[in-house]
Design a protein around this motif. Structure first.
Motif, PDB file in Angstrom:
ATOM      1  N   CYS A 138       0.811  -1.219   0.000  1.00 44.35           N
ATOM      2  CA  CYS A 138       0.000   0.000   0.000  1.00 44.35           C
ATOM      3  C   CYS A 138       0.841   1.263   0.000  1.00 44.35           C
ATOM      4  CB  CYS A 138      -0.901   0.021   1.233  1.00 44.35           C
ATOM      5  SG  CYS A 138      -2.036  -1.359   1.302  1.00 44.35           S
ATOM      6  N   ARG A 139       2.070   1.176   0.493  1.00 39.68           N
ATOM      7  CA  ARG A 139       2.912   2.364   0.623  1.00 39.68           C
ATOM      8  C   ARG A 139       4.372   1.986   0.443  1.00 39.68           C
ATOM      9  NH1 ARG A 139       3.488   7.303   1.789  1.00 39.68           N
ATOM     10  NH2 ARG A 139       5.317   8.044   2.842  1.00 39.68           N
ATOM     11  N   VAL A 140       5.118   2.861  -0.245  1.00 42.70           N
ATOM     12  CA  VAL A 140       6.561   2.713  -0.358  1.00 42.70           C
ATOM     13  C   VAL A 140       7.231   4.043  -0.054  1.00 42.70           C
ATOM     14  CG1 VAL A 140       6.504   0.809  -2.031  1.00 42.70           C
ATOM     15  CG2 VAL A 140       6.593   3.162  -2.859  1.00 42.70           C
ATOM     16  N   ASP A 141       8.416   3.958   0.517  1.00 49.24           N
ATOM     17  CA  ASP A 141       9.289   5.109   0.706  1.00 49.24           C
ATOM     18  C   ASP A 141      10.537   4.817  -0.113  1.00 49.24           C
ATOM     19  OD1 ASP A 141       7.715   6.592   2.635  1.00 49.24           O
ATOM     20  OD2 ASP A 141       8.217   4.989   4.037  1.00 49.24           O
ATOM     21  N   VAL A 142      10.886   5.745  -0.986  1.00 49.54           N
ATOM     22  CA  VAL A 142      11.978   5.551  -1.934  1.00 49.54           C
ATOM     23  C   VAL A 142      13.079   6.557  -1.631  1.00 49.54           C
ATOM     24  CG1 VAL A 142      12.595   5.451  -4.378  1.00 49.54           C
ATOM     25  CG2 VAL A 142      10.264   4.846  -3.653  1.00 49.54           C
ATOM     26  N   TYR A 143      14.287   6.057  -1.468  1.00 47.37           N
ATOM     27  CA  TYR A 143      15.448   6.888  -1.195  1.00 47.37           C
ATOM     28  C   TYR A 143      16.387   6.759  -2.383  1.00 47.37           C
ATOM     29  CZ  TYR A 143      13.369   6.376   3.358  1.00 47.37           C
ATOM     30  OH  TYR A 143      12.465   6.373   4.392  1.00 47.37           O
ATOM     31  N   VAL A 144      16.741   7.888  -2.989  1.00 51.18           N
ATOM     32  CA  VAL A 144      17.583   7.868  -4.186  1.00 51.18           C
ATOM     33  C   VAL A 144      18.790   8.774  -4.002  1.00 51.18           C
ATOM     34  CG1 VAL A 144      15.666   7.323  -5.726  1.00 51.18           C
ATOM     35  CG2 VAL A 144      16.263   9.712  -5.329  1.00 51.18           C
ATOM     36  N   ARG A 145      19.846   8.452  -4.719  1.00 53.65           N
ATOM     37  CA  ARG A 145      21.050   9.281  -4.678  1.00 53.65           C
ATOM     38  C   ARG A 145      20.945  10.455  -5.642  1.00 53.65           C
ATOM     39  NH1 ARG A 145      25.623   6.374  -3.001  1.00 53.65           N
ATOM     40  NH2 ARG A 145      26.777   8.305  -3.250  1.00 53.65           N
ATOM     41  N   ASN A 146      20.052  10.340  -6.661  1.00 56.66           N
ATOM     42  CA  ASN A 146      19.929  11.398  -7.662  1.00 56.66           C
ATOM     43  C   ASN A 146      18.476  11.475  -8.119  1.00 56.66           C
ATOM     44  OD1 ASN A 146      19.989  13.051  -9.923  1.00 56.66           O
ATOM     45  ND2 ASN A 146      21.866  12.169 -10.742  1.00 56.66           N
ATOM     46  N   MET A 147      17.805  12.567  -7.795  1.00 57.98           N
ATOM     47  CA  MET A 147      16.404  12.741  -8.162  1.00 57.98           C
ATOM     48  C   MET A 147      16.217  12.809  -9.677  1.00 57.98           C
ATOM     49  SD  MET A 147      13.432  12.742  -6.764  1.00 57.98           S
ATOM     50  CE  MET A 147      13.654  13.124  -5.036  1.00 57.98           C
ATOM     51  N   GLU A 148      17.282  13.060 -10.406  1.00 64.17           N
ATOM     52  CA  GLU A 148      17.195  13.075 -11.868  1.00 64.17           C
ATOM     53  C   GLU A 148      16.836  11.697 -12.424  1.00 64.17           C
ATOM     54  OE1 GLU A 148      17.373  15.986 -13.545  1.00 64.17           O
ATOM     55  OE2 GLU A 148      17.652  16.899 -11.573  1.00 64.17           O
ATOM     56  N   HIS A 149      16.929  10.655 -11.607  1.00 61.84           N
ATOM     57  CA  HIS A 149      16.586   9.293 -12.016  1.00 61.84           C
ATOM     58  C   HIS A 149      15.090   8.990 -11.870  1.00 61.84           C
ATOM     59  CE1 HIS A 149      20.992   8.085 -11.041  1.00 61.84           C
ATOM     60  NE2 HIS A 149      20.876   8.510 -12.280  1.00 61.84           N
TER      61      HIS A 149
END
Length: 133
Positions: free
Chosen positions: A77-88
């Motif tokens: 139902c929910r995900v939290d996404v952590y990225v090194r580059n928001m351009e992705h």
């Protein structure tokens, strides 16, 4: 126990593959999936330098964990996404569409500076609700 997508005309439509909100009956089993990275079962890291391949491995890891708990990706139902580059953003959501084919989970994505390995480009944790057996 059907998950439902909530969409408000008072909010901008999502520009990625996620729902503004989701609802689900408050019965069943909650499953909290720890942050999954692109680490394979053998300990190696998939797709070093390639966010699409890393996202695919992350989704495979989420799938393996939720299936072991007795559910499917549709139960998330929910995900939290952590990225090194928001351009992705676009590349990540393109892969997410391959895995979350039903109602997309509610989602937050944030850019961070460090992860547990400098080779990781993405990490996702999730919350799922499994129907009563």
């Amino acid at each position: 126990m059907a998950k439902q997508k909530i969409t408000s005309a008072k909010l901008a439509q999502p520009n990625g593959h996620f729902s503004q909100a989701t609802t689900i009956a408050a019965r069943g089993k909650l499953v909290f999936l720890s942050g999954m990275t692109a680490r394979r079962a053998d300990g190696s890291i998939a797709g070093v330098g390639d966010v699409s391949e890393q996202t695919r491995q992350v989704c495979e890891n989420l799938k393996a964990a939720i299936e072991e708990a007795g559910g499917t990706l549709d139960d998330i139902c929910r995900v939290d996404v952590y990225v090194r580059n928001m351009e992705h953003f676009d590349a990540i959501h393109k892969v997410r569409r391959e895995y979350f084919t039903g109602i997309a989970p509610a989602s937050t994505m944030v850019e961070i500076t460090k992860m547990t390995s400098p080779d990781y480009l993405i990490e996702i944790n999730a919350i799922a609700v499994l129907p009563d057996a």
